[in-house]
Write an enzyme that holds these catalytic residues in place. Structure first.
Site, PDB file in Angstrom:
ATOM      1  N   LYS A  78      81.880  -6.688  88.679  1.00 30.26           N
ATOM      2  CA  LYS A  78      80.944  -7.408  87.828  1.00 30.26           C
ATOM      3  C   LYS A  78      81.170  -7.178  86.594  1.00 30.26           C
ATOM      4  O   LYS A  78      81.103  -5.911  86.124  1.00 30.26           O
ATOM      5  CB  LYS A  78      79.430  -6.937  88.469  1.00 30.26           C
ATOM      6  CG  LYS A  78      78.429  -7.882  87.925  1.00 30.26           C
ATOM      7  CD  LYS A  78      77.168  -7.638  88.732  1.00 30.26           C
ATOM      8  CE  LYS A  78      75.859  -8.453  88.342  1.00 30.26           C
ATOM      9  NZ  LYS A  78      74.675  -8.297  88.958  1.00 30.26           N
ATOM     10  N   SER A 159      71.744 -11.898  90.769  1.00 31.61           N
ATOM     11  CA  SER A 159      72.799 -12.256  89.716  1.00 31.61           C
ATOM     12  C   SER A 159      74.078 -11.834  90.051  1.00 31.61           C
ATOM     13  O   SER A 159      74.997 -12.180  89.404  1.00 31.61           O
ATOM     14  CB  SER A 159      72.352 -11.403  88.767  1.00 31.61           C
ATOM     15  OG  SER A 159      72.478  -9.929  88.850  1.00 31.61           O
ATOM     16  N   SER A 183      69.733  -8.611  93.444  1.00 30.11           N
ATOM     17  CA  SER A 183      70.870  -9.325  93.018  1.00 30.11           C
ATOM     18  C   SER A 183      72.243  -8.800  93.626  1.00 30.11           C
ATOM     19  O   SER A 183      73.219  -9.506  93.279  1.00 30.11           O
ATOM     20  CB  SER A 183      71.200  -8.484  91.325  1.00 30.11           C
ATOM     21  OG  SER A 183      70.279  -9.299  90.642  1.00 30.11           O
TER      22      SER A 183
END
Lengths: 493, 100, 488
Positions: A78, A159, A183
Site C-alpha cells: 500500500k 482506503s 480500511s
C-alpha cells in the site's frame, strides 16, 4: 501445473521450497498480470525490478539452503508505507515525487523475510475514504461486476482499495493494508478476500504515513485466513521506534490455526441489527452464525449499547488527529511547494496545502481543526474521547460473556463508483460496523462469506479480545471452511 | 451550533488552506452536515467517565540517552534529510523571507 | 521582604509586576524524541534525524534522561512531582516547526508548584524573598531561521529542532528588574548544581520570556505583554525597565496596553511588536496520540532524589555554620564549580574560615588574572590544602604563602617542595630575631622615643622592619612577643 498467479502465499512459499517452480517465474507471472491490469488502476508505481531482485535472491537462497520464511513471495505494498528509494505518495498530489530515504518497519520486515515488491498500491488519499475515489492518481476499479446486465464500475472499498482490487484480480497473492476505521476490512469484504487488522500496537506505525495515530494499524490482506496469519506473523512485532508498539512476542498464528470452536462462545451484538439494512446482509449474518455453531461454538446474544455513537465519535477523533498529523505537509522540507509570486511563508503554506490536498482530505482537516479549536475542544474532542472509553467498556463487558464477536463487515456490498461521492455522510456510514473495533483497538478481520443477489461478495467480521488474533483467525477459518467461497471476478480488464 | 462562511474561512486560515468564496460556500453546507450529525454525541451521559488515553493497556517506554543509537532515528544524515526539499540551499531549507 | 521598586511616571508612581518563563535546555546527549545529538555549533542540519525533520511516518520516543532531569529540577525547587503527566501537541505553522506542532505539556505538566528563594540585594544576602514557581513542563525546541543569507529567502536549520527544553514558569511574584535578575541568577545556579542545564545563555541554553505589566499601587493587575527569548540576565533587566516605561508612558498619554508578543532589541534597549506573531493564535492543544501518558514509578523518583547534590542554600548554611563569613559563603556557593572545588579543599582538612578567605581572595584573584576558571584551575584542591596546611602549622607565614602560591602557579610544583627548595620556612629562633630587633631599635632610637611617648601605632613599623630584616621568614607571633618585650 496451475497458473502461478492463482497460487496463494502458503502455496507459493511451500511450492518454491519444494522446488516446484522458481521464484523468478512467480515474480514474472505476477508482474505480467500487474502490467496487463492498468484498467484497474490498482498500482501507483509498478516495481517489477524489485520483485525480480527478491525472487533471484530467493532462488539463490534455496540453492544455498538459506531460505527465509517468505522467500519467493511477491506482494503489493500500500502506498502509505514509506519505501526506501521508491516514490511514496499516500495517493496525494502533496507527496507526488516524494522518495523516502528510509523504509517503514513493516515493509522492512517483509523484505527481510524474503518478500519482493510488485509495486505501490493505490489508496484513498492519506487513507481517507471508503471507496478509493479520493486518490489523486485516479479511482481504483474493482474487478467485480454486478450480474445485472449493466457494466457499472464498482468501488473496491477503501482506503486499501488498490490492495483489495489487486488481490481479487490475482495481481498479487497478498498485500499490506492499513486500517484506521475499516480500511482493511471493508475493502476485503467488497472484493471477496480476507484481511485482518491486529490489536492496536501489534504492527509498528513507524514509516507509515500517519492518518489518525491512535487508530492506525497495519495488517495483511490476502485470499484466505491462513495467508493472513502467515503475513501478519512477519509484519507484527515490537518496534522501539514506535512508543505505542506492543512489547510482546509474536505468536505463531499459522501453526495454531484451528477451526474447531468447541468450548468457544460467539457473541452476536443486537445493536448491529440495523433497521432497513440490506436483507442479503442480514441473511448472510444468520448463515455465519449457523456456520460457527456447526464448528462447535456456542452462540450468545450480547449488547454493545454505545454502538450508534461509534461513528460520530470516530468522525471527531480521526479528523482531529489528522488535522495535526497532516500539518507537516507545508512545502518546506519535502513534497509539493506552491509559491505564488511575491508570496510570504504563510501564503506559501496556504497555497501549497490548497493545491496538495484533495477535497476529502481538506474536509477532514477542516473538521479536525474546528473540533480542536478554542471553545469547542471539550464539547467535541473530550466528549468523543469519553464516548470512546464507553465503547471500549462495552466490548470489555461483552467479552465477559463471549470469546469472539460476529457481525457483518459492511452494511452493503460494493457500490458503484460515484454513487456516494456527493454525500460524505452516506460514505462515512459504510464503516458503521468496522469503526467500533477500531475505537477500542481490538483485532478484527473480514472473511468472504457469500455472494449477494447481484453476484457481489459479502464479508463477515470477527472481532476478538485484545491480543487474541488467534481467536479471530480461528473463527475466520471456521467460516472460510464452511462458506467454501471460491467465486472470483470474471476477467474483463 | 451551525457555522457560517466567516467561520469556515477562519478554520481554513488556521489550517493554512487557501479557499475561494465558492469553496467556502460549499464547505459551509458540508461541514454543518457533518457537525450536526456528530453532535448527537452530546446525548451520551459521560458523568464520571475519563477520556480515552491509551486504547490498549500499555506503558510509555523511555529510551536511553544515546546519540545515533539507531541510524533510522539518529542524526548525521543531512543528505537524506534534504533529499526531497523543494529548495535545499547550502545545507539549509530555503523558505520565502520571514520577517520576525 | 524586599520592597517593591516604584517607577516614576508623569502621574506618580507605578508598580511593575513581572513573571518569567524560562526555557532551559536540558543537558542531554540526544534530543527529546530522537537520537540526534544536541551539541552546540554543528554544521546546519547535520544533527537532524528523520524524526526531527518530521518526515512522513516518523514517531517520537521520549529520552529517559530528559524526564529524569526535569524531575530532579522539580525536586530542587521543592516542587510537586506529578507521577502522571502527558504530552500535548501545540499546533501552529512556522518555518522552524517541522511537525506543524510542538510537543509540549499543557494539561498535565510533569512538575507542579514549587518555590525559589532569592536575595535581590547582593550587598545584603539576608534580605530574601520567595518567588513562587507555577510549573515546569518538558517540550521540544524549535529550529533556527536565518534571514541575512539571501535577499529573498530565509534559511532553516533544524539542528535545535527537537532538543529538550524545560519551561520553568514563575508566578508573577517579582516587582523589580533586580528581583528578576536575582531570580534568573539563582535559578541558573540551581540548574547548574542539579546538572539539568548548563545555563549557558550565550549559546541559548537558557532564554527567558518576560511578562510585564504595570499598575498604580493598590490597583488590580494591568494588561501584560510577553517579550520573547531574552538571552541574558542584563537584557532581561533592561527589557523589563524599558517595557515598564513604555507601558507607563502609553497609559499616561491616554493609550491602552495591548496583550501581545514583543521582541527585545539589544541594540536599542527597547522592545517592539513581533510582526510574525501578530495573528491571533488558537493552538488547538490536544494530547499527542503518538505518546501514551507518562507514568513515573517510585523507584524512578527515588533515584532522582538520591542523585540530587547538596543545593546552594543548604551549602551556604553549612558554610556559615562552619564559621565562614556570609560574604564568602555567597561567593563560594554562587557557582557549582567553585563550591565543589572548595568542598574538596575542605576534605583535605583545611580550616574552613581561612580556606574560604584564601579562595575568595587569592585563588579568585589568580583565576581572574590568568583568565581561567575552576574547571581549568591550575592548582588542585589537594595542592592548595598543602599550602594552607603549611600556613596553619606555622611553617610559613601568610605573606610567604602568597609568594609560594605564585611559584606554584608558575612551576606547578608542590608548596612543600617550593618552601624547602627556596628556604622559605619561617623561623621561631628567638636569638636570631632578638639580634635583628636590637639592631632596628638602635637605628631608630627616635621612633622608640615616640613610641614610648604614647605613639603606639609605631608598633606596626617595628614589626614590618623586623620581618623585612628576617626576609619574611620570622614567625609573626614570635616577633610580636619579642618586640613587646624589647620596647618594654
Amino acid at each position: 501445473m496451475t497458473e502461478l498467479t492463482n497460487l496463494k502465499v502458503a502455496e507459493i512459499r511451500d511450492g518454491h521450497r519444494a522446488g516446484d517452480f522458481s521464484a523468478v517465474e512467480v515474480a514474472e507471472a505476477f508482474s505480467a498480470n500487474v502490467a496487463a491490469a492498468k484498467a484497474l488502476n490498482a498500482f501507483i508505481v509498478e516495481t517489477p525490478e524489485h520483485a525480480l531482485a527478491a525472487a533471484k535472491a530467493a532462488d539463490a537462497d534455496r540453492a544455498a539452503g538459506t531460505l527465509k520464511p517468505l522467500s519467493g513471495v511477491p506482494i503489493g505494498m500500500k502506498d502509505l508505507f514509506c519505501t526506501d528509494g521508491v516514490q511514496t505518495t499516500a495517493a496525494s498530489h502533496m507527496l507526488e515525487g516524494f522518495v523516502p530515504r528510509y523504509e517503514s518497519t513493516v515493509s522492512a520486515k517483509l523484505w527481510d523475510a524474503g518478500c519482493g515488491m510488485l509495486g505501490k498500491l493505490n489508496l484513498d488519499q492519506f487513507a481517507m475514504g471508503s471507496s478509493n475515489e479520493t486518490s489523486y492518481f485516479g479511482n481504483v476499479i474493482s474487478p467485480w461486476k454486478r450480474k445485472d446486465g449493466g457494466n457499472a464500475a464498482l468501488a473496491p472499498g477503501g482506503s486499501s482499495g488498490g490492495s483489495s482490487s489487486a488481490i481479487a484480480a490475482r495481481l498479487c497473492p497478498a498485500a499490506t493494508g492499513t486500517d484506521t476505521g475499516g480500511s482493511i476490512r471493508q475493502p476485503a469484504a467488497f472484493t471477496g478476500i480476507s484481511g485482518i487488522k491486529p490489536t492496536y500496537g501489534r504492527c509498528s506505525r513507524w514509516g507509515i504515513v500517519a492518518f489518525a495515530s491512535s487508530l492506525d494499524q497495519a495488517g495483511p490482506m490476502a485470499r484466505d485466513v491462513k495467508d493472513c496469519a502467515i503475513m501478519l506473523e512477519t509484519m507484527a512485532g515490537f518496534d522501539p521506534k514506535d512508543a505505542t508498539s506492543l512489547n510482546m512476542a509474536v505468536p505463531n498464528w499459522e501453526a495454531a490455526l484451528s477451526s474447531d470452536l468447541k468450548g468457544k462462545k460467539v457473541g452476536i451484538p443486537k445493536e448491529y441489527r440495523l433497521e432497513g439494512i440490506d436483507l442479503d446482509i442480514d441473511a448472510m449474518w444468520d448463515v455465519g452464525i449457523a456456520m460457527l455453531k456447526d464448528a462447535g461454538a456456542e452462540v450468545v446474544e450480547i449488547s454493545l449499547p454505545h454502538t450508534k455513537y461509534a461513528l460520530p465519535a470516530y468522525y471527531i477523533i480521526a479528523p482531529a488527529e489528522a488535522s495535526s498529523n497532516l500539518a507537516r505537509y507545508d512545502g518546506v522540507r519535502y513534497g509539493l511547494r506552491d509559491l505564488p509570486d511575491g508570496a510570504g511563508l504563510q501564503d506559501m503554506y496556504a497555497a501549497t496545502r490548497a493545491d496538495g490536498f484533495g477535497p476529502e482530505v481538506k474536509r477532514r482537516i477542516m473538521i479536525g481543526t474546528y473540533v480542536l479549536s478554542a471553545g469547542f475542544y471539550d464539547a467535541y474532542y473530550t466528549q468523543a474521547q469519553k464516548v470512546r472509553t464507553l465503547i471500549a467498556r462495552d466490548f470489555e463487558a461483552a467479552f465477559g460473556a463471549c470469546d469472539v464477536i460476529l457481525t457483518p463487515t459492511a452494511p452493503s456490498a460494493a457500490f458503484g463508483l460515484g454513487e456516494k461521492m456527493a454525500d460524505p455522510l452516506a460514505m462515512y456510514l459504510n464503516d458503521v460496523f468496522a469503526v467500533p473495533a477500531s475505537l477500542a483497538g481490538l483485532p478484527a478481520m473480514s472473511v468472504p462469506a457469500a455472494l449477494n443477489r447481484e453476484g457481489l461478495p459479502l464479508g463477515l467480521q470477527i472481532i476478538g479480545k485484545a491480543f487474541d488474533e488467534q481467536g479471530v483467525l480461528n473463527a475466520g477459518l471456521a467460516i472460510e471452511e464452511r462458506a467454501g467461497f471460491t467465486a472470483r471476478a470474471e476477467k474483463w480488464w | 451550533m451551525a457555522i457560517d462562511q466567516a467561520t469556515v474561512r477562519k478554520i481554513a486560515s488556521l489550517a493554512r488552506i487557501a479557499i475561494s468564496d465558492a469553496e467556502a460556500a460549499a464547505m459551509e453546507g458540508e461541514l454543518n452536515g457533518i457537525l450536526g450529525w456528530v453532535e448527537q454525541l452530546g446525548e451520551v451521559d459521560v458523568t464520571g467517565v475519563e477520556p480515552m488515553t491509551a486504547v490498549i493497556p500499555n506503558q510509555l517506554r523511555l529510551r536511553d540517552d544515546v546519540i545515533d543509537a539507531d541510524p533510522l532515528t539518529g542524526g548525521n544524515r543531512r543528505d537524506d534529510v534534504l533529499a526531497n526539499a523543494p529548495a535545499a540551499m547550502h545545507g539549509f531549507f530555503g523558505v520565502p523571507k520571514v520577517i520576525e | 521582604m524586599t520592597t517593591t521598586t516604584r517607577f516614576k511616571g508623569a502621574t506618580g508612581e507605578w508598580e511593575v509586576v513581572i513573571g518569567l518563563e524560562v526555557h532551559a535546555q536540558i543537558s542531554t546527549n540526544a534530543k527529546l524524541f530522537s537520537g540526534a545529538a544536541t551539541a552546540f555549533g554543528a554544521e546546519p542540519n547535520t544533527q537532524v534525524s528523520l524524526v526531527d525533520a518530521a518526515m512522513p511516518g516518523m514517531l517520537p520516543v521520549p529520552n529517559r534522561e530528559c524526564i529524569r532531569q526535569a524531575v530532579r529540577t522539580g525536586m530542587a525547587i521543592e516542587a510537586q512531582i506529578n507521577k502522571y503527566s502527558r504530552f500535548d501537541r501545540k499546533n501552529y505553522f512556522y518555518a522552524d516547526l517541522p511537525q506543524g506542532y510542538q510537543i509540549s505539556q499543557l494539561y498535565h505538566p510533569i512538575v507542579g508548584e514549587g518555590r525559589l528563594e532569592i536575595s535581590p540585594d547582593e550587598k545584603d544576602p539576608s534580605d530574601t524573598k520567595i518567588i513562587g514557581i507555577e510549573r515546569i513542563h518538558v517540550e521540544q525546541d524549535a529550529g533556527k531561521l536565518m534571514h541575512d543569507q539571501h535577499p529573498t529567502m530565509s534559511y532553516v536549520d533544524l539542528n535545535r529542532s527537537g532538543v529538550a527544553l524545560m519551561e520553568i514558569v514563575s508566578k508573577p511574584d517579582m516587582s523589580s528588574p533586580e528581583e528578576a535578575g536575582a531570580y534568573l541568577r539563582k535559578l541558573r545556579s540551581i540548574l547548574r548544581y542539579v546538572g539539568s542545564c548548563d545555563g549557558n545563555m550565550e549559546e541559548g541554553s537558557m532564554r527567558a520570556d518576560v511578562n510585564v505589566s504595570v499598575r498604580k499601587p493598590g490597583e488590580p493587575l494591568g494588561t501584560r505583554t510577553e517579550t520573547k527569548n531574552v538571552n541574558s540576565v542584563r537584557f532581561v533587566m533592561v527589557a523589563i525597565t524599558s517595557e515598564a516605561f513604555r507601558q507607563i508612558e502609553l497609559i499616561e498619554s491616554g493609550g491602552k496596553v495591548v496583550q501581545e508578543t514583543r521582541l527585545f532589541d539589544p541594540a536599542t534597549n527597547r522592545t517592539r511588536t513581533m510582526r510574525s506573531k501578530e495573528d491571533a493564535h488558537d493552538y488547538r492543544y490536544f494530547p499527542d496520540p503518538d505518546l501514551l501518558p507518562l507514568e513515573l514509578d517510585d523507584a524512578f523518583l527515588a533515584e532522582c532524589r538520591d542523585s540530587l547534590p547538596e543545593l546552594p542554600d543548604a551549602k551556604r548554611a553549612r558554610y556559615l555554620a562552619a564559621g565562614i563569613s556570609a560574604y564568602n559563603a555567597d561567593v563560594l556557593t554562587a557557582e557549582v564549580e567553585s563550591a565543589l572545588w572548595f568542598d574538596t579543599l575542605l576534605e583535605t582538612g583545611a580550616k574552613p574560615a581561612a580556606a574560604a578567605n584564601w579562595v575568595s581572595s587569592e585563588l579568585f584573584g589568580a583565576l581572574n588574572r590568568l583568565g581561567k576558571s575552576f574547571e581549568d584551575c591550575p592548582v588542585t584542591p589537594a595542592q592548595a590544602g598543602e599550602l594552607l596546611g603549611l600556613v596553619a602549622d606555622g611553617t610559613i607565614s601568610g605573606t610567604i604563602a602568597k609568594a609560594v602560591f605564585e611559584k606554584m602557579l608558575e612551576s606547578g610544583d608542590a608548596a612543600g617542595v617550593i618552601v624547602e627548595r627556596d628556604g622559605l620556612k619561617q623561623t621561631s629562633d628567638t636569638g636570631a630575631i632578638e639580634a635583628e630587633i636590637a639592631k632596628i631599635l638602635t637605628a631608630n632610637a627616635d621612633k622608640v622615643e615616640q613610641y614610648k611617648g604614647g605613639k603606639e601605632a609605631l608598633f606596626g613599623f617595628f614589626v614590618g622592619q623586623t620581618m623585612k630584616a628576617m626576609q619574611g621568614k620570622a614567625n609573626p607571633q614570635v616577633v610580636n612577643e619579642l618586640l613587646k618585650k624589647a620596647l618594654g
